[in-house]
Design a protein around this motif. Sequence first.
Motif, PDB file in Angstrom:
ATOM      1  N   VAL A  47      35.721  41.841  43.196  1.00  0.00           N
ATOM      2  CA  VAL A  47      36.176  41.440  41.865  1.00  0.00           C
ATOM      3  C   VAL A  47      36.983  40.148  41.949  1.00  0.00           C
ATOM      4  CG1 VAL A  47      37.691  42.045  39.939  1.00  0.00           C
ATOM      5  CG2 VAL A  47      36.145  43.766  40.894  1.00  0.00           C
ATOM      6  N   LEU A  48      37.895  40.086  42.896  1.00  0.00           N
ATOM      7  CA  LEU A  48      38.741  38.896  43.016  1.00  0.00           C
ATOM      8  C   LEU A  48      37.915  37.653  43.343  1.00  0.00           C
ATOM      9  CD1 LEU A  48      41.857  40.329  44.907  1.00  0.00           C
ATOM     10  CD2 LEU A  48      41.435  40.153  42.454  1.00  0.00           C
ATOM     11  N   GLU A  49      36.894  37.834  44.176  1.00  0.00           N
ATOM     12  CA  GLU A  49      36.029  36.695  44.492  1.00  0.00           C
ATOM     13  C   GLU A  49      35.232  36.257  43.266  1.00  0.00           C
ATOM     14  OE1 GLU A  49      32.459  35.427  47.639  1.00  0.00           O
ATOM     15  OE2 GLU A  49      33.198  37.501  47.569  1.00  0.00           O
ATOM     16  N   LYS A  50      34.721  37.212  42.521  1.00  0.00           N
ATOM     17  CA  LYS A  50      33.886  36.905  41.362  1.00  0.00           C
ATOM     18  C   LYS A  50      34.650  36.149  40.282  1.00  0.00           C
ATOM     19  CE  LYS A  50      30.856  39.077  37.932  1.00  0.00           C
ATOM     20  NZ  LYS A  50      30.269  40.356  37.450  1.00  0.00           N
ATOM     21  N   ILE A  51      35.892  36.512  40.063  1.00  0.00           N
ATOM     22  CA  ILE A  51      36.657  35.859  38.994  1.00  0.00           C
ATOM     23  C   ILE A  51      37.345  34.588  39.476  1.00  0.00           C
ATOM     24  CG2 ILE A  51      37.015  38.023  37.746  1.00  0.00           C
ATOM     25  CD1 ILE A  51      39.855  38.138  38.862  1.00  0.00           C
ATOM     26  N   GLY A  52      37.249  34.300  40.770  1.00  0.00           N
ATOM     27  CA  GLY A  52      37.875  33.089  41.285  1.00  0.00           C
ATOM     28  C   GLY A  52      39.381  33.189  41.357  1.00  0.00           C
ATOM     29  N   MET A  53      39.866  34.289  41.915  1.00  0.00           N
ATOM     30  CA  MET A  53      41.310  34.515  42.018  1.00  0.00           C
ATOM     31  C   MET A  53      41.952  33.430  42.877  1.00  0.00           C
ATOM     32  SD  MET A  53      43.632  36.732  41.083  1.00  0.00           S
ATOM     33  CE  MET A  53      45.242  37.432  41.507  1.00  0.00           C
TER      34      MET A  53
END
Length: 675
Positions: free
Chosen positions: A571-577
Amino acid sequence: MTNPLLEPWTGPFQLPPFPAIRDEDFGPAFEAGLAEARRNIAKIAGSAEAPTFANTIEALELAEEVLDRVSGVFYNLAGADSTPAREALQRELAPKMAAFSSEVTMNADLFARIDTLWQGQDTLTLTDEQRRVLELYRRMFVRAGAALDEAGRKRMAEVKELLAVLSTQFSQNLLADERDWFLPLEKADLEGLPGFVVTAARSAAAERGREGHVLTLSRSLIVPFLQFSSRRDLRETAWRAWVARGANGGETDNRALAAEILKLREERAKLLGYDSFAAYKLETEMAKTPGAVRDLLMRVWEPARAKAEADGAVLTGMMQGDGVNGPLEPWDWRYYSEKRRLAEHDLDEAELKPYFGLDAMIQAAFDTAHRLFGLDFKPLDLTLYHPDARAWEVTRDGRHMAVFIGDYFARGSKRSGAWCSSFRGQRKLGGDRRPVVVNVCNFAKPAAGEPALLSWDDARTLFHEFGHALHAMLSDVTYGFIAGTSVARDFVELPSQLYEHWLEVPQVLDRHARHAATGAPMPADLRDRLIAAATYDQGFATVEYIASALVDLAFHEGAAPADPMAVQAGVLEKIGMPAAIPMRHATPHFAHVFSGDGYSSGYYSYMWSEVMDADAFDAFREAGDAFDPATAKRLEEAILSAGGSREADTLYRAFRGRMPGVEPLLRGRGLVDAG
């Protein structure tokens, strides 16, 4: 010996007799309470009389009096002042209480009586509140599994017992990690720390029976350490310990527990015919669907991430100016953000803090409640469950409204965070019962003889929790089932987040933000700079929050993940955290989601409520007075006193006339131009 938990409570305001209660009293008291409740439930379910609202629903409301009373004491103490005996009993009780809940909600005869009332409600003479209570009771039974076949009911009961055990273990593991870790600080390690942080570290050492200073994982100590410590190596050590809670290996590691909890939640939802736990959980909330939650979060995510990345670039430049090469790390953000706040807004936490004494902020919250709702607060000289806890009688025009208890200081026996709870809720059925409400916080305790000072964020927390307390204390319904904060999860944060706005009202600061040593009011220019910086670093705060909310949603939206940590990373990778900003609550210490079902698939609710709280405070701005009597009266009547007597959107429309858009939230967080 008599058991004080089972004797009539004849003391002031019928409060629990705290000095007389021993840990060994709780087990027998729970057994007695469960036995009485089972007798009462059996009598209702087996009645030969045709079901009526009185002999079924109202009888259920009163069926668990002793159990409710004992539970109110025990679970509040287990969270605020744990002992090994209380932790052991909590583990023992978890499956027992879950099994009892299943006994009640899956009792076929009892459900048949409720369903008969529901199907024939048009032939009954019911008030609007009674119709609502009947609707909610039936919905609770159906969602608990009452309409399943025998095999389904049996498995549902097993799942709930397992979830209760695992959630309790998750909480206790987290408490153990927070309680056991500390970092001794030598004199050189105090470099850069202002006096209030040094004092807090000395107090933390004294609590542990040590000389000198220690750093603990209490948020009220570790956050200012990360803000001010010039020792980058120690900031990294502290930050890594903070984010590793629940993920240190060994007996207190929560990662496998999280996976098992998610698996059982999915099974629970599937037993009831839902595609996912998120679909099940959100059906009764304002959001209704996972898609609606994701839409709100992503509408805020993009401007928040853009703001955070721009801020991160500035902080990186500052760090490099100090000769530190490489990327900005999570243990650098607060340190350089504090330096930037001082440079751009001329705000120094050490200069601000003396104006936010704990006692002064308590009085500010009380004074605001008096000006809005006519409430008065009188200190009570009572012995409570811990020497740090204190109590006030709440009255209006001489009428007793509630007892309010404040328990503000961090200690090793208290779980982290801040919350509002009740020892007793409000209702009118069976006599006018007024509530006993408690706010629990984790502020740094000062050294003996020194004043307790709060940060600006601490003061906001105090106002936030007191907003919840007002929701409970102003409750004015007949049935305890819908009293106070018994509302949709994504509505319950509205009163608390709305109340935070009054901390920024100039009249409140002018009256109560006075220097702890001199009594002088906060200078007007300092006050104005503070208010002007209210949205400072909101990119960081919004990003860390939304990331946690999106991970929570991902956990529950589809099939339960075998490896929650992999889902979190995805999730963090997908949203560009942004790399320098961690989630506010990583999975192994995400107590909101795994220490019970309260905020599971519902951590988004703070932001859903914020859409309303920003718009709700605009009602006072539009009236031209933050204390406008007509608006305050409408707020109390439509929301604060109404509990769950109507659907949340109906309550909000009764106050505001419409539902809001997301724009006030974006403006309030400084993520769009205020114009």
